[in-house]
Design a protein around this motif. Structure first.
Motif, short mmCIF file in Angstrom:
data_model
loop_
_atom_site.label_atom_id
_atom_site.label_comp_id
_atom_site.label_asym_id
_atom_site.label_seq_id
_atom_site.Cartn_x
_atom_site.Cartn_y
_atom_site.Cartn_z
N ASN A 142 83.81 21.56 82.65
CA ASN A 142 82.37 21.75 82.48
C ASN A 142 81.83 22.35 83.76
O ASN A 142 81.78 21.68 84.78
N ASP A 194 89.36 35.15 81.79
CA ASP A 194 89.71 34.99 80.38
C ASP A 194 90.70 33.83 80.22
O ASP A 194 91.88 34.02 79.93
N SER A 253 90.82 29.35 79.17
CA SER A 253 90.12 28.23 78.55
C SER A 253 89.45 27.39 79.65
O SER A 253 90.04 27.22 80.72
N PRO A 254 88.26 26.92 79.47
CA PRO A 254 87.43 26.96 78.28
C PRO A 254 86.52 28.18 78.19
O PRO A 254 85.79 28.33 77.22
N ASN A 255 86.56 29.05 79.21
CA ASN A 255 85.67 30.22 79.23
C ASN A 255 85.80 31.06 77.96
O ASN A 255 84.81 31.49 77.38
N ASN A 256 87.05 31.30 77.52
CA ASN A 256 87.26 32.18 76.38
C ASN A 256 86.97 31.50 75.04
O ASN A 256 87.07 32.13 74.00
N HIS A 257 86.60 30.24 75.08
CA HIS A 257 86.15 29.57 73.85
C HIS A 257 84.63 29.54 73.77
O HIS A 257 84.06 29.24 72.72
N LEU A 258 83.98 29.84 74.88
CA LEU A 258 82.53 29.73 74.96
C LEU A 258 81.84 31.09 75.09
O LEU A 258 80.80 31.30 74.49
N PRO A 294 84.04 37.89 74.48
CA PRO A 294 85.16 38.58 75.13
C PRO A 294 84.71 39.67 76.11
O PRO A 294 85.38 39.90 77.12
N GLN A 332 73.65 25.81 72.75
CA GLN A 332 74.76 25.06 72.18
C GLN A 332 75.29 23.99 73.13
O GLN A 332 75.88 23.01 72.68
#
Length: 102
Positions: A2, A20, A22-27, A30, A84
């Motif tokens: 976080n 690129d 996780s967690p950057n690429n899930h939030l 691209p 979100q």
């Protein structure tokens, strides 16, 4: 992870350039992400990988965002992501996780 810095930037409507991973690429979209390469590791209790990005890729991404027509669109995306992960949305999940530790 976080990232409070990420959360704060998004809450102002600022697109955030991140690696690129996780967690950057899930939030994040691209188009805001940069390829990352493992550059090392350290072991406080367990091995933690360290990643870096190519400085030229970072400079190119900054230039791309600076020249972008419709930057307002990227700002609206940042606002949507921030909503979100807003405290009002996340608080119940944090409380549940922390109460589970008792």
């Amino acid at each position: 992870g976080n990232s409070l810095i990420l959360n704060e930037a998004l809450s102002t409507g600022m697109p955030v350039i991140m690696s690129d991973l996780s967690p950057n690429n899930h939030l994040l979209p691209p188009s805001w992400l940069l390829p990352a390469q493992k550059v090392g590791e350290f072991k406080p209790r367990m091995i933690v990988d360290i990643y870096g990005v190519n400085p030229m890729h970072l400079a190119e991404k900054i230039d791309e965002l600076a020249r972008m027509d419709g930057f307002e669109h990227e700002s609206r995306i940042a606002d949507t992501i921030a909503k979100q992960i807003d405290w009002k949305v996340m608080e119940p999940m944090y409380r549940e996780a922390l109460e589970g530790l008792l």
